[in-house]
Design an enzyme around this catalytic site. Structure first.
Site, PDB file in Angstrom:
ATOM      1  N   ARG A 258     -20.494  29.391  25.656  1.00 21.16           N
ATOM      2  CA  ARG A 258     -20.026  28.044  25.341  1.00 21.16           C
ATOM      3  C   ARG A 258     -20.819  27.001  26.122  1.00 21.16           C
ATOM      4  NH1 ARG A 258     -13.496  29.056  24.526  1.00 21.16           N
ATOM      5  NH2 ARG A 258     -13.819  30.893  23.181  1.00 21.16           N
ATOM      6  N   ARG A 273     -14.013  27.195  33.965  1.00 22.60           N
ATOM      7  CA  ARG A 273     -14.763  26.754  32.777  1.00 22.60           C
ATOM      8  C   ARG A 273     -16.237  27.069  32.984  1.00 22.60           C
ATOM      9  NH1 ARG A 273     -13.161  23.480  28.739  1.00 22.60           N
ATOM     10  NH2 ARG A 273     -11.307  22.853  29.891  1.00 22.60           N
ATOM     11  N   GLU A 347      -4.305  27.763  30.592  1.00 23.05           N
ATOM     12  CA  GLU A 347      -4.560  28.536  29.379  1.00 23.05           C
ATOM     13  C   GLU A 347      -5.448  29.751  29.634  1.00 23.05           C
ATOM     14  OE1 GLU A 347      -6.168  26.240  26.099  1.00 23.05           O
ATOM     15  OE2 GLU A 347      -7.057  28.048  25.246  1.00 23.05           O
ATOM     16  N   SER A 350      -4.947  32.276  23.449  1.00 22.80           N
ATOM     17  CA  SER A 350      -4.697  31.325  22.392  1.00 22.80           C
ATOM     18  C   SER A 350      -4.510  32.085  21.075  1.00 22.80           C
ATOM     19  CB  SER A 350      -5.894  30.377  22.303  1.00 22.80           C
ATOM     20  OG  SER A 350      -5.516  29.185  21.705  1.00 22.80           O
TER      21      SER A 350
END
Length: 422
Positions: A258, A273, A347, A350
């Site tokens: 990502r 992240r 989180e 998902s």
RNA sequence: GGAGCAGUGGCAGAGUGGUUGAUUGCGACGGUCUUGAAAACCGUUGUGCCGUAAGGCACCGGGGGUUCGAAUCCCUCCUGCUCCGCCA
């Protein structure tokens, strides 16, 4: 993608969906384009009918008659070309707009602006109270020499890292444990390609819109996937499955990439992240049936909860609100795991329910035995485990006063030890 | 990377410019026959779009072109196979 007939029948519903989900699409323009296309296509079809009628007779005609017929056909052809030109202008516009129409959220999805308005459904597990000052995962990992961010950044820039020794082993342990958990439940393991064509990105609804989040191999026109959801869901792209093949349940362990563009300055600390991580992902392809879909939505959520419970991590499940839903998702449950250093549930999972949104985009259907019709499948997916993100709660919650980390029970067989020490 | 060959309906496999959406075989489904089954025989058997329907249109790997007309000719892309080279 949404059935244009539904949009035509209830434009207000889709305008509302775009509004509450915070996606921008000009439904009026879409319907305008569609109307014009329909009219043009009808005209072209009428001309074709006439051309076919005359054309069929041509070989049997006498010379004189034939010349006349051919002249007539040329005229038709000219007209047809005029309409065709306009159609070729409108079709790409139509396609582009169609890809942007969001799927309306389910009735039981809370309306909200962003993730702060997600609704907690329940909490599981106890949050650990420390009788010493706990370290965060980077402090722990650096001291134990199992996480090396500095060298990751040296080689690959920000948001990159090395896992070393027991850090690497712990990472593979959670993945292996999770994969085997899913295998035992009958999910078919797939080793997937991580570079995929635009078609697969579009089919899963990452494109258009998510181009900035993906690494793209421009020379080869391939995209590095941000999740195995893409190859797993697109596995049957363009196929017509037999009803007996459903539900198709797949699990994959893969690296995920990502770009995290637009996230500059956000979650810059630690392994939360990052640009590259590994994930075990589950995907279900099922019949076009609301109850079935809900059943598997509950199932994939449950599968992941079992993994967290086995790891004895405290977490909560939230019903994701409209403003935080993706374009294609009808409903989404996030699982947020407690992370001491962030002093919050964050989180880690998902679980998305797509209905036929993805199937329509990738033309994924099954043959219904009763009606003999080809029907779009429903698709769903959920994280089983994503690491190193889940190493944050593991390291932080399992730390001891002396700086060592206890290995969660279920991971010990994979680690060959019950404690990580310096 | 170089050279060559190929891509037709669930499968196999015809078809090289004109009633071909496509011969045929297998498979599948329905029927006749049979106590039942097999065999045999008859029939049905792709998808999308427009239309209440009748019916019409499109599709022979994708896209584009030539032509009054293309599965059939041309261009291009994709996919598969063979040989050579390279290589974890």
């Amino acid at each position: 993608m949404i059935d244009i007939k539904l949009i035509e029948a209830q434009p207000a519903r889709f305008k509302e969906a775009a509004r509450t989900k915070k996606f921008d699409v000009d439904i009026d323009r879409l319907l305008e384009v569609y109307d014009e296309l329909k009219t043009l296509r009808q005209k072209v079809q009428d001309i074709a009918t006439e051309k076919n009628r005359i054309g069929k007779a041509v070989p049997k005609m006498a010379e004189q008659q034939r010349k006349q017929a051919i002249a007539e056909l040329s005229e038709f052809k000219e007209q047809e070309q005029k309409y065709d030109e306009r159609i070729k202008e409108l079709e790409p516009q139509f396609e582009e707009l169609m890809l942007l129409v969001p799927q309306p959220a389910g009735d039981d999805v809370p309306v909200g602006e962003d993730d702060t308005e997600n609704v907690e459904i329940r909490r599981e597990g106890q949050i650990r109270k420390f009788d010493f000052k706990p370290k965060d995962h980077i402090e722990l990992g650096t001291a134990l020499d199992i996480i090396d961010v500095e060298r990751g950044v040296k080689l690959s820039g920000t948001r990159n890292y090395f896992l070393k020794g027991d850090g690497a082993l712990l990472h593979w342990a959670v993945l292996r444990f999770s994969l085997e958990h899913m295998k035992a439940k009958g999910y078919v393991p797939l080793m997937v390609p991580l570079l995929v064509r635009d078609e697969a990105m579009r089919g899963t609804a990452y494109y258009p819109g998510g181009e900035d989040q993906a690494y793209r191999m421009e020379k080869d026109e391939l995209n590095l996937v941000g999740t195995a959801e893409v190859p797993l869901t697109a596995y049957h792209m363009g196929e017509i499955l037999q009803k007996e093949q459903l539900p198709a349940k797949y699990v994959s362990m893969s690296s995920c990439f990502r770009r995290e563009a637009g996230a500059a300055g956000k979650d810059t600390y630690g392994l939360y992240r990052i640009h590259q991580f590994d994930k075990v992902e589950q995907v279900v392809v099922c019949e076009n049936d609301e109850q079935e879909s809900d059943k598997y939505h509950a199932e994939i959520l449950h599968n992941s909860e079992e993994v967290l419970q086995a790891l004895e991590l405290p977490y909560r499940v939230v019903n994701v609100c409209t403003g935080d839903l993706g374009r294609g998702q009808i409903k989404k449950f996030d699982i947020e795991t407690w992370m001491p250093s962030r002093e919050n549930y964050c989180e880690t999972h998902s679980a998305s329910k797509f209905g036929e949104f993805q199937s329509r985009r990738m033309n994924l259907r099954y043959k219904d035995t009763e009606s003999k019709k080809n029907i779009f499948c429903h698709t769903l997916n959920n994280t089983v485990i994503a690491s190193p993100r889940v190493l944050i709660p593991i390291l932080e919650l399992y730390q001891n006063a002396d700086g060592s980390v206890t290995v969660p029970k279920v991971l010990r067989p994979y680690m060959g030890k019950d404690r990580i020490t310096r």
